[in-house]
Design a protein around this motif. Sequence first.
Motif, mmCIF file in Angstrom:
data_model
loop_
_atom_site.group_PDB
_atom_site.id
_atom_site.type_symbol
_atom_site.label_atom_id
_atom_site.label_comp_id
_atom_site.label_asym_id
_atom_site.label_seq_id
_atom_site.Cartn_x
_atom_site.Cartn_y
_atom_site.Cartn_z
ATOM 1 N N GLU A 209 0.857 -1.176 0.000
ATOM 2 C CA GLU A 209 0.000 0.000 0.000
ATOM 3 C C GLU A 209 0.901 1.236 0.000
ATOM 4 N N THR A 211 1.263 5.736 -0.964
ATOM 5 C CA THR A 211 0.562 7.007 -1.121
ATOM 6 C C THR A 211 0.427 7.356 -2.596
ATOM 7 N N ASP A 212 -0.487 8.247 -2.903
ATOM 8 C CA ASP A 212 -0.625 8.764 -4.265
ATOM 9 C C ASP A 212 0.479 9.783 -4.534
ATOM 10 N N GLY A 213 0.667 10.098 -5.802
ATOM 11 C CA GLY A 213 1.657 11.108 -6.159
ATOM 12 C C GLY A 213 2.915 10.500 -6.717
ATOM 13 N N LYS A 216 6.240 7.875 -4.152
ATOM 14 C CA LYS A 216 5.461 6.903 -3.397
ATOM 15 C C LYS A 216 6.080 6.651 -2.027
#
Length: 308
Positions: A209, A211-213, A216
């Motif tokens: 899992e 993060t967005d963007g 990472k």
Amino acid sequence: MYDIIVVGGGPAGLTAAIYGLRNGKSVFVIEKSVFGGQIVNSPKVENIPGFDSISGDEFGDKLLEQAMGQGAEVTLESVTKVEKVAALDGGETFVVKTEEGGEYEGRTVILATGTTHRVLGLDGEEELIGNGISFCAVCDGDFYRDKEVVMIGGGNSAFVESALLVNIVSKLTILQDMPFFTADQKLQDQVIGTGRVETHVGTKILAYEVTDGPEKQITGVRYEENGEEKIAKCDGVFLAVGLVPENDAFAELADLDERGYFVPDNICHTKTPGIFVAGDCCTKTLRQVATACSDGAYAAIAACDYIK
């Protein structure tokens, strides 16, 4: 012209160097990464004969000092190829070529190439290595001080790393794909006995899992346990899921098994006279410092006999 060129500066390669030098041979050791091999990443080792306890880094230093003290020449380069060449006496010698452009000639070559870390092959994993995914607690553990960490693996390596992490992180979760841990019971007791560890066996890792963007960052590990999908939240992941050899460049000189390990004949010999193998890069049932050193001794003596 060296009598023996050793490819790999771990316990097997450096032991081979010491034995070759003590038999009056000139020895050149080529290591691509760090002298001492994988053991240097272990903060505490308790099963090396002669030492109640020693760090892997210190043990690697002692091996290198001993080999160089005996007269070994060493270099940090990455070997890409070993070629047979005709010698003036009608026999054969070997040229060892490196990525950095080096070419070194030897009467014999000992391949003690060791292994590298296995990965899971999940999406985005390669980009996260060094940026959320680590292999070495002594190297990277402090980055996760007072944070949550997941250890993937359940063998000795996983628990040696966990023994260090458990004193640094706020929470440690260990995920093992097998239905039980395979680490020595003493190691398990040392880690799990702290009461600061959450363990899960019989799991299947599904994904990281993040993060967005564009940059990472890991936020957790998604896994399956007893048919149920779960997420272990974390700030970082340590992988200890085994090791793999990197022997493909030498496949013409030495037979490989289906997993890429050298298949030696009579302990250390290969199908190519003058080429010998030693250590964790070989097919064997026990990969330990003690067995690597044993392999190195055999290979060096075999190389000396070949030269004679």
